[in-house]
Write an enzyme that holds these catalytic residues in place. Structure first.
Site, PDB file in Angstrom:
ATOM      1  N   LYS A 227     -45.642 -53.548  14.803  1.00  0.00           N
ATOM      2  CA  LYS A 227     -45.275 -52.476  13.871  1.00  0.00           C
ATOM      3  C   LYS A 227     -45.579 -52.875  12.439  1.00  0.00           C
ATOM      4  O   LYS A 227     -46.212 -52.146  11.670  1.00  0.00           O
ATOM      5  CB  LYS A 227     -43.784 -52.141  14.026  1.00  0.00           C
ATOM      6  CG  LYS A 227     -43.271 -51.061  13.068  1.00  0.00           C
ATOM      7  CD  LYS A 227     -42.617 -51.579  11.817  1.00  0.00           C
ATOM      8  CE  LYS A 227     -41.317 -52.286  12.088  1.00  0.00           C
ATOM      9  NZ  LYS A 227     -40.606 -52.625  10.824  1.00  0.00           N
ATOM     10  N   CYS A 297     -32.790 -36.307  11.226  1.00  0.00           N
ATOM     11  CA  CYS A 297     -32.655 -36.784  12.615  1.00  0.00           C
ATOM     12  C   CYS A 297     -32.007 -38.164  12.628  1.00  0.00           C
ATOM     13  O   CYS A 297     -32.627 -39.166  12.991  1.00  0.00           O
ATOM     14  CB  CYS A 297     -34.019 -36.799  13.304  1.00  0.00           C
ATOM     15  SG  CYS A 297     -33.937 -36.902  15.101  1.00  0.00           S
ATOM     16  N   CYS A 304     -28.956 -31.372  13.612  1.00  0.00           N
ATOM     17  CA  CYS A 304     -29.830 -30.443  14.338  1.00  0.00           C
ATOM     18  C   CYS A 304     -29.795 -29.046  13.740  1.00  0.00           C
ATOM     19  O   CYS A 304     -30.790 -28.319  13.774  1.00  0.00           O
ATOM     20  CB  CYS A 304     -29.461 -30.404  15.820  1.00  0.00           C
ATOM     21  SG  CYS A 304     -29.664 -31.988  16.688  1.00  0.00           S
ATOM     22  N   CYS A 307     -32.465 -28.612  11.202  1.00  0.00           N
ATOM     23  CA  CYS A 307     -33.818 -28.976  11.633  1.00  0.00           C
ATOM     24  C   CYS A 307     -34.614 -27.729  12.011  1.00  0.00           C
ATOM     25  O   CYS A 307     -34.141 -26.860  12.755  1.00  0.00           O
ATOM     26  CB  CYS A 307     -33.752 -29.937  12.814  1.00  0.00           C
ATOM     27  SG  CYS A 307     -35.383 -30.500  13.377  1.00  0.00           S
ATOM     28  N   CYS A 313     -36.832 -28.633  20.190  1.00  0.00           N
ATOM     29  CA  CYS A 313     -36.553 -30.048  20.453  1.00  0.00           C
ATOM     30  C   CYS A 313     -35.672 -30.181  21.688  1.00  0.00           C
ATOM     31  O   CYS A 313     -34.553 -29.642  21.712  1.00  0.00           O
ATOM     32  CB  CYS A 313     -35.870 -30.690  19.241  1.00  0.00           C
ATOM     33  SG  CYS A 313     -35.323 -32.393  19.533  1.00  0.00           S
TER      34      CYS A 313
END
Length: 326
Positions: A227, A297, A304, A307, A313
């Site tokens: 990463k 998130c 939510c 969002c 989702c």
């Protein structure tokens, strides 16, 4: 029936099982018999010729078809819209913002690497404070080589795993001075270390920052994993080598259903994402999802209701599902 080159060729619309020429008949005629099978033009879709053609075409289509989540592009555009204000911590004190922009290019690259090493398991504002103290001290390869490990540890405290990170920074700086002429590697293979890497999640979680398979036989940097390496390549070298998958990216793509199956490790998430996500989206994905994970998130108690993806989702839909009454 055709005669060609002394051989009798039977043109048949029948299957092989329907053609029965006995050995006795072949011996009596003293002819070699070849069967040229053609599809039955009066009944398309039958006959071995059609079967072979269909199989080859199906195989080709299977190779060309790759899995991708059904609404990913719409969801990604919604995330871009939610990130339009650039008001998340990563936008102000993320690794791309902490390196001194007025420094020589090789110094800036080194500072990008150090900032990413410090950021593992650490809040962005804590990383920013450690970077500021290091820069005031003199964050160059030459100066860190002359600085004792205890001093480095004091300067970076209280970042997560500060004692181990001080050790990694000192050792990595030594490798850069001797093996890379005072710069950082320009390849992922040169950056990734398979030994002595930082754990980025809880002890015993099975998730580590590096994988030993990524660096066998290579001169690599202590404390740097996949990463981190892909982010360094993007930020420091402007080269897209892969997707930088941290805990935010790992959590969000699993919630969105952007993987064929749920993954447990960030490195598995990276490999699965790179199988289908267009390369043109790789560079922005970490920045987009990290900020989205910091503002909306969240790891615990995701917002939510705020969002734009709440209707598509899978994780949001599960949360909305009413619980059955006992």
């Amino acid at each position: 029936m055709l005669i060609a080159g002394g051989k009798m060729i039977l043109r048949s619309t029948r299957t092989v099982s329907e053609i029965n020429i006995t050995r006795k008949a072949k011996r009596r005629r003293h002819l070699s018999v070849e069967v040229a099978l053609e599809p039955d033009l009066t009944n398309p879709g039958e006959g071995p010729g059609h079967f072979l053609e269909e199989t080859a075409e199906t195989t080709k289509q299977e190779k060309e078809t790759k899995w991708e989540p059904p609404q990913w592009l719409e969801q990604l555009e919604n995330i871009r819209e939610m990130r339009r204000e650039k008001d998340a911590p990563v936008d102000v004190v993320g690794a791309a913002e902490l390196a001194a922009k007025d420094s020589p290019s090789h110094v800036r690259r080194y500072q990008v690497l150090v900032s990413l090493m410090l950021s593992s398991q650490t809040k962005d504002h804590v990383t920013a404070g450690a970077m500021r103290r290091l820069q005031e001290h003199g964050l160059t390869i030459e100066n860190i080589l002359k600085t004792g490990e205890d001093t480095v540890a004091q300067l970076i405290y209280p970042v997560g795993f500060w004692k181990r990170k001080a050790d990694f920074i000192k050792r990595t700086t030594g490798v850069l001075a001797t093996a890379y002429a005072g710069d950082i590697p320009s390849t992922v293979e040169g950056l990734v270390s398979g030994l002595g890497t930082l754990r980025v999640w809880g002890e015993g979680s099975g998730d580590s920052e590096a994988s030993s398979g990524d660096s066998e036989g290579l001169v690599a940097l202590p404390g740097v994993g996949p990463k981190m390496a892909h982010l360094v390549m993007d930020i420091a070298w402007s080269t897209i080598s892969g997707i930088g998958v941290d805990t935010h990216v790992h959590r969000i793509v699993n919630r969105l259903g952007w993987l064929p199956r749920e993954t447990q490790k960030p490195e598995d998430t990276r490999k699965a994402l790179e199988e289908w996500l267009p390369r043109s989206e790789w560079s922005d994905l970490n920045w987009l999802l990290v900020g989205f994970g910091q503002k909306v998130c969240l790891p615990v108690g995701p917002r939510c209701g705020q969002c734009l993806n709440k209707k598509t989702c899978p994780a949001s839909l599960v949360r909305k599902r009413p619980h059955p009454h006992p």
